[in-house]
Motif scaffolding. Structure first.
Motif, PDB file in Angstrom:
ATOM      1  N   HIS A   1       0.747  -1.159  -0.006  1.00 18.24           N
ATOM      2  CA  HIS A   1       0.106  -0.028   0.097  1.00 18.24           C
ATOM      3  C   HIS A   1       1.013   1.217   0.022  1.00 18.24           C
ATOM      4  CE1 HIS A   1      -4.047  -1.500   0.497  1.00 18.24           C
ATOM      5  NE2 HIS A   1      -3.462  -2.834   1.128  1.00 18.24           N
ATOM      6  N   THR A   2       0.732   2.090  -0.933  1.00 20.28           N
ATOM      7  CA  THR A   2       1.464   3.227  -1.133  1.00 20.28           C
ATOM      8  C   THR A   2       0.806   4.432  -1.297  1.00 20.28           C
ATOM      9  OG1 THR A   2       1.601   2.926  -3.537  1.00 20.28           O
ATOM     10  CG2 THR A   2       3.557   2.248  -2.225  1.00 20.28           C
ATOM     11  N   GLU A   3      -0.565   4.235  -1.251  1.00 19.38           N
ATOM     12  CA  GLU A   3      -1.439   5.259  -1.668  1.00 19.38           C
ATOM     13  C   GLU A   3      -1.793   6.048  -0.391  1.00 19.38           C
ATOM     14  OE1 GLU A   3      -2.266   2.172  -0.985  1.00 19.38           O
ATOM     15  OE2 GLU A   3      -4.349   2.016  -0.353  1.00 19.38           O
ATOM     16  N   PRO A   4      -1.798   7.517  -0.491  1.00 19.41           N
ATOM     17  CA  PRO A   4      -1.755   8.192   0.770  1.00 19.41           C
ATOM     18  C   PRO A   4      -2.675   8.234   1.709  1.00 19.41           C
ATOM     19  CG  PRO A   4      -1.973   9.626  -1.142  1.00 19.41           C
ATOM     20  CD  PRO A   4      -1.730   8.180  -1.799  1.00 19.41           C
ATOM     21  N   ASP A   5      -3.767   7.860   1.147  1.00 19.78           N
ATOM     22  CA  ASP A   5      -5.323   8.080   1.893  1.00 19.78           C
ATOM     23  C   ASP A   5      -5.477   6.645   2.589  1.00 19.78           C
ATOM     24  OD1 ASP A   5      -5.466   6.509  -0.543  1.00 19.78           O
ATOM     25  OD2 ASP A   5      -7.340   7.865  -1.116  1.00 19.78           O
ATOM     26  N   ALA A   6      -4.682   5.657   2.691  1.00 21.24           N
ATOM     27  CA  ALA A   6      -5.006   4.391   3.473  1.00 21.24           C
ATOM     28  C   ALA A   6      -4.705   4.820   4.858  1.00 21.24           C
ATOM     29  CB  ALA A   6      -3.944   3.531   2.940  1.00 21.24           C
ATOM     30  N   ARG A   7      -5.417   4.318   5.916  1.00 21.96           N
ATOM     31  CA  ARG A   7      -5.215   4.826   7.167  1.00 21.96           C
ATOM     32  C   ARG A   7      -6.073   4.030   8.330  1.00 21.96           C
ATOM     33  NH1 ARG A   7      -9.149   7.641   4.468  1.00 21.96           N
ATOM     34  NH2 ARG A   7     -10.892   8.202   5.916  1.00 21.96           N
ATOM     35  N   MET A   8      -5.945   4.176   9.517  1.00 22.85           N
ATOM     36  CA  MET A   8      -6.653   3.772  10.490  1.00 22.85           C
ATOM     37  C   MET A   8      -7.627   5.102  10.945  1.00 22.85           C
ATOM     38  SD  MET A   8      -6.204   0.467  11.565  1.00 22.85           S
ATOM     39  CE  MET A   8      -7.116   0.530  12.921  1.00 22.85           C
ATOM     40  N   ILE A   9      -8.857   4.743  11.212  1.00 24.30           N
ATOM     41  CA  ILE A   9      -9.762   6.116  11.574  1.00 24.30           C
ATOM     42  C   ILE A   9      -9.893   6.019  13.015  1.00 24.30           C
ATOM     43  CG2 ILE A   9     -11.008   5.884   9.578  1.00 24.30           C
ATOM     44  CD1 ILE A   9     -13.257   4.736  11.325  1.00 24.30           C
ATOM     45  N   ILE A  10      -8.954   5.197  13.486  1.00 22.62           N
ATOM     46  CA  ILE A  10      -9.014   5.442  15.453  1.00 22.62           C
ATOM     47  C   ILE A  10      -7.471   5.529  15.433  1.00 22.62           C
ATOM     48  CG2 ILE A  10     -11.360   4.340  15.654  1.00 22.62           C
ATOM     49  CD1 ILE A  10      -9.456   1.688  16.302  1.00 22.62           C
ATOM     50  N   PRO A  11      -7.321   5.866  16.784  1.00 19.10           N
ATOM     51  CA  PRO A  11      -5.752   6.114  16.924  1.00 19.10           C
ATOM     52  C   PRO A  11      -5.302   4.939  17.401  1.00 19.10           C
ATOM     53  CG  PRO A  11      -7.055   7.046  18.948  1.00 19.10           C
ATOM     54  CD  PRO A  11      -8.155   6.610  17.782  1.00 19.10           C
ATOM     55  N   MET A  12      -4.626   3.878  16.445  1.00 18.43           N
ATOM     56  CA  MET A  12      -4.119   2.987  16.584  1.00 18.43           C
ATOM     57  C   MET A  12      -2.794   2.614  15.457  1.00 18.43           C
ATOM     58  SD  MET A  12      -6.817  -0.264  17.299  1.00 18.43           S
ATOM     59  CE  MET A  12      -5.691  -0.901  18.607  1.00 18.43           C
ATOM     60  N   PRO A  13      -1.852   2.041  15.833  1.00 19.60           N
ATOM     61  CA  PRO A  13      -0.512   2.158  14.944  1.00 19.60           C
ATOM     62  C   PRO A  13      -0.811   1.584  13.629  1.00 19.60           C
ATOM     63  CG  PRO A  13      -0.071   0.984  17.131  1.00 19.60           C
ATOM     64  CD  PRO A  13      -1.545   1.267  16.974  1.00 19.60           C
ATOM     65  N   TYR A  14      -0.560   2.118  12.686  1.00 16.75           N
ATOM     66  CA  TYR A  14      -0.700   1.834  11.186  1.00 16.75           C
ATOM     67  C   TYR A  14       0.349   2.210  10.375  1.00 16.75           C
ATOM     68  CZ  TYR A  14      -2.627   1.353   6.435  1.00 16.75           C
ATOM     69  OH  TYR A  14      -2.672   0.826   5.305  1.00 16.75           O
ATOM     70  N   ASP A  15       1.182   1.488   9.670  1.00 21.76           N
ATOM     71  CA  ASP A  15       2.494   1.927   9.047  1.00 21.76           C
ATOM     72  C   ASP A  15       2.624   1.051   7.780  1.00 21.76           C
ATOM     73  OD1 ASP A  15       4.643   3.034   8.074  1.00 21.76           O
ATOM     74  OD2 ASP A  15       5.891   2.597   9.776  1.00 21.76           O
ATOM     75  N   ALA A  16       1.765   1.710   6.767  1.00 21.25           N
ATOM     76  CA  ALA A  16       2.019   1.020   5.224  1.00 21.25           C
ATOM     77  C   ALA A  16       3.388   0.871   4.720  1.00 21.25           C
ATOM     78  CB  ALA A  16       0.878   1.754   4.438  1.00 21.25           C
ATOM     79  N   SER A  17       4.177   1.844   5.364  1.00 19.04           N
ATOM     80  CA  SER A  17       5.399   1.871   4.639  1.00 19.04           C
ATOM     81  C   SER A  17       6.495   1.071   5.072  1.00 19.04           C
ATOM     82  CB  SER A  17       6.281   3.319   5.092  1.00 19.04           C
ATOM     83  OG  SER A  17       6.629   3.415   6.380  1.00 19.04           O
ATOM     84  N   LYS A  18       5.854   0.051   6.040  1.00 15.77           N
ATOM     85  CA  LYS A  18       6.303  -0.965   6.676  1.00 15.77           C
ATOM     86  C   LYS A  18       5.283  -2.311   6.672  1.00 15.77           C
ATOM     87  CE  LYS A  18       9.782   0.689   9.961  1.00 15.77           C
ATOM     88  NZ  LYS A  18       9.407   2.361   9.908  1.00 15.77           N
ATOM     89  N   ASN A  19       4.363  -2.080   5.456  1.00 15.32           N
ATOM     90  CA  ASN A  19       3.430  -2.994   5.353  1.00 15.32           C
ATOM     91  C   ASN A  19       2.733  -3.504   6.473  1.00 15.32           C
ATOM     92  OD1 ASN A  19       3.702  -3.478   2.665  1.00 15.32           O
ATOM     93  ND2 ASN A  19       5.615  -4.558   2.744  1.00 15.32           N
ATOM     94  N   THR A  20       2.577  -2.597   7.523  1.00 10.61           N
ATOM     95  CA  THR A  20       1.925  -3.126   8.852  1.00 10.61           C
ATOM     96  C   THR A  20       0.715  -2.414   8.640  1.00 10.61           C
ATOM     97  OG1 THR A  20       4.455  -3.184   9.767  1.00 10.61           O
ATOM     98  CG2 THR A  20       2.260  -2.981  11.387  1.00 10.61           C
TER      99      THR A  20
END
Lengths: 780, 159
Positions: free
Chosen positions: A152-171
């Motif tokens: 996932h490299t798209e900028p709009d991928a995200r969690m909508i609640i405050p939880m760790p999410y890091d697409a740059s690390k495929n996580t």
């Protein structure tokens, strides 16, 4: 334990929809045929990872009978998650209905709406897609490596609640729970070991494929009938993606042909919603079996490593660490919560451990999408943990039954893990165990299989010189009942003039029989026949809300909502009955479908009361409602045992006998409860021994059919005895009930592996236990 | 379907009916498109048994038969085994034994069980399992289905 005598609870009542289903009268989603109905077919990506440079649908649109085609060309980009969870969902918003990037073979590139299924299929072939094929990430265990392909490299991928999410690390899920100090505990420990297992992806294989039908009603609103386990989440998420007000969408759940988590996903509803809302015509999509395998959801599968530091003199655990790596696939549906359950539904079993570290990573890969599946992360966790406990017990020379008897969590006990990890923004919920029938469960299932006798018998000497080796193994299990502080269920009851009642509830019967057990709960509270309860469930217009059928919540959570509604109704019945008898409400009680004078002879039947209340005097609708949220998630417990034979020449494992006993609190309907365990155990056996996704080197699923992906049939099942522990009573549940549907699936994998160790002295670390794998282990 | 090209007379559940169908329709498609939705589609590849009907008394995966090939045969669905007007002992036994969970596969099981018990009124456990091996069920683990067949067999003997 509660000594009260039940009239309708803990009794076998025939399933309300049973006969209609056996005849074939009850409608499932695909059984809706509407005049002028359009049919939808989906164009799926042939590539594991590709960008759509150009999608040309002009030739397809020119085909007679094609009504519309949807793709990234004409459908607005709105990020969401297909996970059918409460709002705000604890799953990453990382997918779009029609994306311009394809992330697995089977990803949704376009949808054709046509006058017939054949025309829709024909049109798919005419859509020209120019793909820029990208290097895929096919090995999820390499997802965290430096320089790994990013899914996932798209900028709009995200969690909508405050939880760790890091697409740059495929996580897409990053969980950590700490109790005490693991490293310090490990240093102190006299002995330690590390053990790794790998569990596989698997399909739910509900016999009914995903399906949805939509139409515009007389008011211009849209009705969607769907195979959803989560009708309210389906309505909310479909409305959001299509930018239609929620008020304009009604979702109806008809009969559902099994779910097991696979239908806790919003996949088909947006497609019919889009087609019908735009064309104002009825539309339908029904997945082929191939679609279900390719583009439904699957069990994630995890690569887990456990490290245990312990005292060999006592077997006490000083330090426990679990590192769980979860194969989320292309999108992060349920990735977070399944990992938290790998901890909360597994690690509290041995609850004296002062130092615990749980690290869970959910990682992307260009593979089929993971999702909810019966057991929900505990299945994968138990494969690791339940073998680790067996390793420990063996090392200290203690019978594992004795180990669990001594160290497993008991009534009055707790685990800090319960409080550390929750689902969503809520933390977990502290919990002291109320009911725990684990020791009784071990006695029942152990004596049924003759554990002590066979454990003594099956030794290296016994197997020496033989081709077929025998062994016996066991484990203990726990799960949960509902998601505390998050999930809500509700119900509404009204009384009719003949003394019958309509029960309208949100709880989603997907084949478990929950409609029937809810009627039993009402009948018990009111003291009337179960036949007098008419049940309607899961229609977003006609019934109150429920989160849906997941998290082992229906009996425990929705059942208590139903009981509360019945309590409210009962109060009114007593009031009206007392008025009719010229007594005060305190002087009457309900008994056998009547209101009777306490210690007297006067009575009025419920039919008298129903008629009076509607037609005679002080007329009113006798009605009640209830909502319920729970503050804890009491685990059902189970002990599972298996006796197996290992053919050392073919690598074939044969289960000779399987026994289990389950503490589900009060079994509202024992026949149904047994059925839940039977089904879960057989699914677990099939998963342990045969099932799994097989890929080629391009990321193409090689076995997306019942011809190539085999599940257990009737001749495959071993002699089994699945029992319910009697006399367990969970005080926080309706009439002492807690959950039963999920935990049974977690047993077979570790139990067979433990029996295999007993037979061979070797560990099975990778499932399924195919003959090829077993032979490779034996040769090692 | 209304716009289907061919109309042919079939014998379904003891009645002569005209079905609208396409020449290449499977029996499953033709039956479902004409309202016989008790015949379920679980896989369309002849593996799951949800679509089993009897052709002249023999259980057949209707997804694997061309509809037109069944024209001269007696087609029996679960509603032909029993219905609300005349419930079959087999259907009652399935409900009483707890063999019906989601119920999607059950019409196929009912049709297969009826064929089994006509062929072999007193089947052993082993024979039941073998005969039902073409019917998949993911809910029950088959345990209570086997109970149901045995219950039906014992009741049919008494009757």
């Amino acid at each position: 334990m509660d000594k009260r005598k039940f009239k309708h609870i803990n009794k076998t009542t025939l399933k309300k929809d049973g006969l209609g289903l056996a005849i074939g009268e009850n409608k499932f989603t695909d059984d809706y045929y509407l005049p002028g109905m359009l049919h939808i077919a989906v164009l799926r990506s042939p590539h594991a990872y590709a960008k759509i440079k150009k999608l040309d649908d002009s030739a397809a649109r020119a085909l007679p009978g094609v009504v519309d085609i949807y793709s990234c060309n004409n459908i607005k980009r709105i990020m969401y998650t297909t996970a059918g969870q409460g709002y705000p969902e604890p799953s990453a918003y990382d997918c779009v209905l029609f994306n311009d990037t394809m992330r697995y073979v089977g990803d949704q590139a376009a949808a054709v709406v046509a006058e017939s299924p054949d025309i829709a299929e024909e049109a798919l072939k005419l859509i020209k897609v120019d793909y820029e094929v990208l290097e895929p990430l096919l090995d999820y265990t390499k997802a965290l490596d430096e320089g790994a392909v990013r899914v996932h490299t798209e900028p709009d991928a995200r969690m909508i609640i405050p939880m760790p999410y890091d697409a740059s690390k495929n996580t897409c899920a990053d969980i950590k729970a700490v109790v005490g100090d693991f490293e310090a505990g490990l240093k102190k420990a006299k002995k330690q070991f590390t053990f790794t297992t790998e569990s596989q992806s698997a399909s739910h294989c509900a016999l009914e494929a995903h399906s949805a039908v939509a139409w515009i009603d007389e008011y211009g609103r849209m009705t969607i009938v769907s195979t959803s386990q989560v009708p309210w989440h389906a309505r909310r998420i479909t409305a959001m993606i299509l930018e239609i007000p929620v008020r304009d969408v009604r979702v109806i759940k008809p009969r559902i042909g099994g779910g097991f988590g696979g239908k806790q996903e919003i996949i088909v509803e947006p497609l019919v919603g889009l087609a019908t809302w735009r064309t104002k015509r009825p539309s339908k999509i029904t997945f082929s079996r191939r679609d279900v395998f390719m583009s439904g959801r699957r069990r994630h599968g995890q690569n887990n490593t456990v490290t245990i530091g312990y005292d060999p003199a006592t077997g006490m655990i000083d330090a426990l660490r679990v590192y769980a790596l979860e194969n989320a696939g292309a999108y992060g549906s349920h990735a977070v919560t399944i990992l938290t359950n790998t901890a909360t539904k597994v690690l509290p079993m041995i609850n004296h451990v002062p130092n615990i570290e749980f690290i869970g990573k959910g990682v992307y890969a260009n593979l089929q999408v993971g999702g909810a599946y019966r057991g929900y992360g505990a299945t994968e966790g138990c494969f690791t943990y339940c073998q680790a406990i067996d390793i420990l017990a063996h090392d200290i020379g203690m019978d594992p039954v004795e180990y669990y008897r001594k160290y497993a969590i008991k009534s009055g006990g707790t685990s800090e893990i319960f409080a550390k990890l929750g689902e969503g923004t809520e933390g977990g919920a502290e919990m002291t165990i109320d009911s725990c029938g684990l020791i009784k469960a071990m006695e029942m299932a152990g004596s049924a299989i003759k554990w002590e006798e066979k454990r003594k018998l099956y030794t290296p000497e016994y197997n020496k010189g033989k081709r077929v080796w025998r062994g016996i193994g066991m484990t203990c299990l726990l799960q949960g009942s509902a998601v505390p502080k998050v999930d809500m269920g509700s119900a509404y009851i009204k009384m009719n003039d003949d003394g019958s009642f309509n029960l309208h509830l949100g709880a989603t019967d997907i084949g478990t029989g929950s409609d029937t057990i809810m009627a039993q709960i009402v009948a018990e509270e009111l003291d009337c026949p179960v036949e007098n309860i008419i049940v309607l469930s899961s229609d977003t217009d006609l019934t109150p809300f429920d989160v849906g059928a997941y998290a082992s919540s229906t009996t425990y959570l929705s059942g208590e909502a139903v009981r509360k509604a019945a309590v409210m109704v009962k109060e009114q019945i007593l009031h009206v009955g007392a008025e009719m008898l010229a007594l005060s409400p305190e002087d009457v009680e309900t008994l056998d479908n009547k209101v009777v004078q306490k210690g007297g002879e006067k009575f009025k039947t419920f039919a008298d009361i129903g008629t009076y209340s509607l037609y005679t005097h002080h007329q009113l609708q006798i009605q009640g409602f209830g909502s319920h949220v729970v503050d804890k998630s009491p685990p059902p417990f189970a002990a599972h045992f298996a006796e197996i034979e290992v053919d050392t020449e073919t690598g074939d494992i044969k289960v000779l006998e399987y026994t289990s006993a389950t503490d589900c609190g009060t079994a509202i309907n024992p026949l149904f409860a047994e059925g839940q365990v039977d089904g879960a155990v057989v699914n677990g056996l099939s998963y342990a021994l045969t099932e799994g996704y097989i890929y080629n080197d391009k990321g193409v699923l090689r076995n997306p059919s019942f011809t190539t992906y085999k599940i257990y049939t009737a001749p495959d099942i071993p002699p089994m005895k699945n029992m319910i522990v009697p006399d367990s009573y969970e005080h926080s549940g309706p009439f002492g009930a807690k959950s039963v549907s999920e935990l049974g699936i977690n047993g077979p994998m570790p139990v067979i592996a433990n029996a295999f160790f007993n037979a061979t002295g070797k560990r099975l670390c990778k499932a399924p236990f195919t003959p090829e794998y077993v032979l490779s282990v034996l040769k090692d | 379907m209304a716009d289907a090209k061919i109309r042919e007379v079939f014998t379904v559940n003891g009645q002569e009916v005209t079905l609208a169908l396409e020449a290449n329709d499977t029996l499953l498609t033709a039956l479902r498109n004409n309202g016989y939705t008790e015949v379920k589609n679980g896989c369309s590849e002849g593996q799951c048994g949800a679509c089993i009907v009897q052709l002249d008394g023999r259980p057949v995966n209707s997804c694997q038969a061309l509809a037109l090939s069944a024209k001269k045969k007696k087609i029996t669905t679960s509603k032909g085994i029993g219905n609300y007007a005349r419930v079959s002992v087999i259907q009652e036994a399935y409900v009483e034994a707890g063999a019906v969970q989601c119920g999607f596969c059950i019409p196929g099981f009912i049709v297969t069980t009826d064929a089994l018990l006509r062929e072999n009124p007193n089947p052993s456990d082993e024979e039941i399992r073998f005969y039902l091996s073409g019917n998949l069920c993911r809910c029950t683990g088959y345990v209570k289905i086997i109970d149901a067949v045995k219950l039906a067999a014992s009741r049919m003997k008494k009757a």
